[in-house]
Design an enzyme around this catalytic site. Structure first.
Site, PDB file in Angstrom:
ATOM      1  N   GLN A  66       0.548   3.144   0.689  1.00  0.00           N
ATOM      2  CA  GLN A  66       1.527   3.380   1.738  1.00  0.00           C
ATOM      3  C   GLN A  66       1.912   2.092   2.470  1.00  0.00           C
ATOM      4  OE1 GLN A  66      -0.545   7.305   3.371  1.00  0.00           O
ATOM      5  NE2 GLN A  66       1.414   6.929   4.366  1.00  0.00           N
ATOM      6  N   HIS A  67       3.047   2.174   3.147  1.00  0.00           N
ATOM      7  CA  HIS A  67       3.496   1.220   4.167  1.00  0.00           C
ATOM      8  C   HIS A  67       4.049  -0.109   3.641  1.00  0.00           C
ATOM      9  CE1 HIS A  67       1.616   3.845   7.061  1.00  0.00           C
ATOM     10  NE2 HIS A  67       0.395   3.540   6.691  1.00  0.00           N
TER      11      HIS A  67
ATOM     12  N   ASP B 121      -0.164   7.399  -1.482  1.00  0.00           N
ATOM     13  CA  ASP B 121      -1.465   7.669  -2.104  1.00  0.00           C
ATOM     14  C   ASP B 121      -2.244   8.779  -1.395  1.00  0.00           C
ATOM     15  OD1 ASP B 121      -1.943   6.081   0.136  1.00  0.00           O
ATOM     16  OD2 ASP B 121      -3.045   4.525  -0.959  1.00  0.00           O
TER      17      ASP B 121
END
Length: 476
Positions: A78-79, A231
């Site tokens: 992520q991110h 994820d």
């Protein structure tokens, strides 16, 4: 006899790409592939997205089914901020979730709207991990690079687009950017950080088809591609989570989450108000320092990671990369309470305790944020790379006071992605596919009395050390 239907699920994580070829009917794993990634050291944490693509190609090929599978789906870390030029090539290396240089930008964004308002808009109070803060950092520190950007993607978006040519994402991963809410992209937040919404992918509804594999790709042309997701959302799918069942994930980062019935909006910033990959919510708390930090302490004291000893009063706050929960991006590791009789094994156990305490302290907040009442009798699902380690299992048992269930399946993120791909073929919800496959099954470790003395010792040390941890590194 009907032809066997096979899908490929991919987990593109911080450290590597894993791909699984899975039988749609039974959930049996027919082939596996893996390829490593590299991450920069130093002040930031960056990776070249092109290496993710090479690793994806290698891992898919190694499953032995890339030329025959009917569908695939990609879950990713992520991110991460992926910036592309007009040709779809990276303008610069991706800024990863654990790059804390964007902490000042996160604080500025939170202050601009106020914690309660920004949580209402996007579900979360931004931290350095969030993509919105990373774009703001890039815009402020590398303006020439930012001005060259023609598209902004998350890691799994980048890989899905390479396969299909379609600029799409899903609500789960989009919810970790800090610029998306239930009504879509928040133009006020985007305006504040100087990001044109035209640079962002389309957010597809749950269960949608992202596209089909193009010619010349590592998978057969025409295979279906699901939207993919982040994820944590993929692991929740793989476990077939129902509302209120808590999960503790032990990896490079540590996370605690549960599927919720209501949309979270925690103004304290402890709980991130993520969406799941279906139509619900995934309130989550995340730490930056988990298995790698503990392994570093093991190396420092010259012990195997399992070679821990009980007893002693030493406290370790293993914040080697700064920290997200608690929100201390400039923090460093701290050891307090050393005595002449402190042993290396006790010091190592204290590192485990310090890493686990931060996650367990947020567990009840996570459940409440999703509209659930904490139920101490509900076993924790323990997943991630650390879940197989006896020292991790015993630490979580002792500090949680709950039973702990360790699923037999290992690659839950890739299996969740595979369930998402299979759902394209069967018409089922992806979590129903995962429950049919029985992915979450595994032994349950019975609860023990919670070690409240250790929990209070860690919490007390953190309270007293917080002022020191909040100082800039040069002033410590």
């Amino acid at each position: 006899m009907a032809a066997q239907r096979v899908v490929i699920g991919v987990d593109s994580s911080t450290q590597s790409t894993k791909a699984l070829a899975v039988d749609v009917e039974t959930g049996a794993i027919l082939g596996e592939g893996r390829a490593a990634h590299t991450v920069s050291a130093g002040a930031g944490r960056e990776s070249d997205p092109e290496q993710w693509w090479r690793a994806l190609s290698e891992a898919m090929t190694r499953t032995g089914w890339a030329d025959r599978a009917a569908a695939c789906s990609i879950a990713g870390q992520q991110h991460g901020l992926v910036t592309l030029d007009t040709a779809g090539r990276p303008v610069r290396p991706a800024l990863l979730w654990n790059d804390v240089r964007s902490a000042p930008q996160a604080a500025e964004l939170g202050a601009a709207f106020g914690p309660a308002e920004v949580a209402r808009r996007t579900g979360s109070v931004p931290t350095a991990a969030f993509t919105s803060a990373k774009w703001a950092w890039l815009h402020a520190n590398e303006r020439a690079a930012a001005d060259c950007v023609a598209a902004v993607r998350l890691p799994h978006d980048f890989l899905t687009e390479r396969l299909t040519g379609e600029a799409v994402t899903d609500r789960g991963d989009a919810s970790g950017t800090g610029w998306w809410g239930p009504d879509g992209y928040d133009r006020d937040v985007l305006g504040r950080i100087g990001l044109d919404p035209a640079l962002l992918p389309q957010v597809l509804p749950p269960g949608a088809l992202a596209g089909a594999v193009r010619a010349g790709m590592p998978m057969r042309e025409g295979a279906l591609v699901a939207t993919g997701t982040g994820d944590n959302m993929a692991a929740a799918l793989g476990l077939g989570l129902t509302p209120g069942r808590p999960v503790l994930s032990l990896g490079t980062s540590g996370t605690v989450y549960a599927v919720g019935r209501t949309r979270p909006a925690d103004p304290s910033g402890t709980v991130a108000g993520f969406a799941d990959a279906l139509g619900g919510w995934l309130p989550l708390a995340c730490t930056l320092n988990c298995t790698l930090a503990v392994d570093r302490f093991a190396a420092l004291v010259g012990r195997d990671r399992e070679d821990v000893e009980a007893g002693g009063t030493v406290v370790v706050l293993p914040y080697l990369d700064g920290e997200r929960t608690p929100d201390l991006p400039g923090a460093s590791g701290l050891v307090h309470g050393l005595r002449h009789d402190t042993t290396p094994g006790q010091l190592l156990q204290a590192a485990y305790d310090g890493a686990a305490q931060a996650l367990l302290a947020a567990l009840d907040d996570v459940l409440r944020a999703g509209g659930e009442n904490p139920a101490p009798d509900e076993p924790l699902l323990l997943i991630g790379g650390g879940a197989r380690g006896r020292a991790w299992q015993q630490t979580v048992l002792r500090l949680s006071g709950r039973g702990v269930q360790v699923p037999e399946a290992r690659e839950l993120v890739a299996l969740g992605a595979a369930a998402q791909a299979a759902a394209l073929l069967t018409g089922e919800p992806a979590d129903a596919v995962a429950r049919r496959w029985g992915i979450a099954g595994g032994r349950v470790l019975e609860p023990v009395t919670r070690d409240d003395d250790t929990l209070e010792r860690i919490a007390s040390t953190l309270r007293r050390a917080r002022a020191l941890q909040e100082l800039p590194p040069a002033e410590r």
